[in-house]
Motif scaffolding. Structure first.
Motif, PDB file in Angstrom:
ATOM      1  N   LYS A 146      -3.719 -18.170  18.379  1.00 51.81           N
ATOM      2  CA  LYS A 146      -4.504 -19.142  17.314  1.00 51.81           C
ATOM      3  C   LYS A 146      -3.102 -20.336  17.199  1.00 51.81           C
ATOM      4  N   ILE A 147      -3.462 -21.769  17.446  1.00 51.34           N
ATOM      5  CA  ILE A 147      -2.601 -22.727  17.184  1.00 51.34           C
ATOM      6  C   ILE A 147      -2.345 -23.118  15.784  1.00 51.34           C
ATOM      7  N   LEU A 148      -1.151 -22.871  15.109  1.00 43.94           N
ATOM      8  CA  LEU A 148      -1.020 -23.139  13.787  1.00 43.94           C
ATOM      9  C   LEU A 148      -0.436 -24.623  13.573  1.00 43.94           C
ATOM     10  N   SER A 149       0.299 -24.814  14.338  1.00 42.34           N
ATOM     11  CA  SER A 149       1.025 -26.245  14.234  1.00 42.34           C
ATOM     12  C   SER A 149       1.669 -27.223  15.424  1.00 42.34           C
ATOM     13  N   VAL A 150       1.551 -28.460  15.579  1.00 39.36           N
ATOM     14  CA  VAL A 150       1.951 -28.960  16.722  1.00 39.36           C
ATOM     15  C   VAL A 150       2.884 -30.080  15.950  1.00 39.36           C
ATOM     16  N   LYS A 151       4.146 -30.073  16.164  1.00 40.31           N
ATOM     17  CA  LYS A 151       5.094 -30.909  15.428  1.00 40.31           C
ATOM     18  C   LYS A 151       5.782 -31.459  16.503  1.00 40.31           C
ATOM     19  N   GLY A 152       5.919 -33.040  16.490  1.00 42.70           N
ATOM     20  CA  GLY A 152       6.677 -33.677  17.450  1.00 42.70           C
ATOM     21  C   GLY A 152       7.397 -34.921  16.812  1.00 42.70           C
ATOM     22  N   VAL A 178       6.212 -38.130  26.032  1.00 40.62           N
ATOM     23  CA  VAL A 178       6.313 -37.399  26.939  1.00 40.62           C
ATOM     24  C   VAL A 178       7.878 -37.253  27.356  1.00 40.62           C
ATOM     25  N   GLY A 179       8.324 -36.314  28.082  1.00 44.94           N
ATOM     26  CA  GLY A 179       9.807 -36.381  28.473  1.00 44.94           C
ATOM     27  C   GLY A 179      10.798 -36.221  27.394  1.00 44.94           C
ATOM     28  N   ASP A 180      11.907 -37.022  27.403  1.00 46.61           N
ATOM     29  CA  ASP A 180      12.952 -37.213  26.475  1.00 46.61           C
ATOM     30  C   ASP A 180      12.317 -37.214  25.090  1.00 46.61           C
ATOM     31  N   LYS A 181      11.260 -37.722  24.720  1.00 43.82           N
ATOM     32  CA  LYS A 181      10.967 -37.995  23.235  1.00 43.82           C
ATOM     33  C   LYS A 181      10.396 -36.624  22.862  1.00 43.82           C
ATOM     34  N   LEU A 182      10.219 -35.676  23.454  1.00 38.67           N
ATOM     35  CA  LEU A 182       9.815 -34.357  22.917  1.00 38.67           C
ATOM     36  C   LEU A 182      10.812 -33.469  22.655  1.00 38.67           C
ATOM     37  N   LYS A 183      12.084 -33.641  22.568  1.00 46.41           N
ATOM     38  CA  LYS A 183      13.185 -32.860  22.411  1.00 46.41           C
ATOM     39  C   LYS A 183      13.082 -31.794  21.343  1.00 46.41           C
ATOM     40  N   ASN A 184      12.546 -32.271  20.183  1.00 44.86           N
ATOM     41  CA  ASN A 184      12.262 -31.527  18.888  1.00 44.86           C
ATOM     42  C   ASN A 184      11.072 -31.120  18.635  1.00 44.86           C
ATOM     43  N   ALA A 185      10.040 -31.184  19.677  1.00 41.18           N
ATOM     44  CA  ALA A 185       8.605 -30.890  19.739  1.00 41.18           C
ATOM     45  C   ALA A 185       8.498 -29.368  19.635  1.00 41.18           C
TER      46      ALA A 185
END
Length: 101
Positions: A95-101, A48-55
């Motif tokens: 439709k959700i295709l991808s989740v990248k984090g 969560v938070g700052d760790k998700l800058k590139n998510a």
């Protein structure tokens, strides 16, 4: 692995392959949209938070439509004031295709 994304003032818990109905988006059928990621959880833990800058959560617009009609009935007792309205909320199905984090 799942993610919490935000769109249209609401938050949704999604996984890859899910089809969800969100508030109407200005996009054509077949367009790809990117959603704001608030949290990602997988086998390594949660981010969560700052760790998700590139998510990034990428989704494809499947269809547009209107939800079932709801009836809004307002009245004032003993005053003979009555107002009946109907409302159908527009939505976009994605439709959700991808989740990248």
């Amino acid at each position: 692995m799942f993610a919490v994304v935000a769109t249209g003032g609401k938050q949704y818990n999604v996984q890859v392959g899910d089809i969800i109905k969100v508030e109407k988006l200005v996009a054509n059928i077949g367009d790809k949209v990117k959603l704001d990621v608030l949290m990602i959880s997988d086998e390594n833990g949660s981010k969560v938070g700052d760790k998700l800058k590139n998510a990034v959560c990428e989704a494809e617009v499947v269809s547009h439509g209107k939800a079932d009609k709801i009836i809004v009935f307002k009245y004032k007792a003993k005053k003979n004031e009555r107002k009946k309205q109907g409302h159908r909320q527009p939505y976009t199905e994605i439709k959700i295709l991808s989740v990248k984090g």
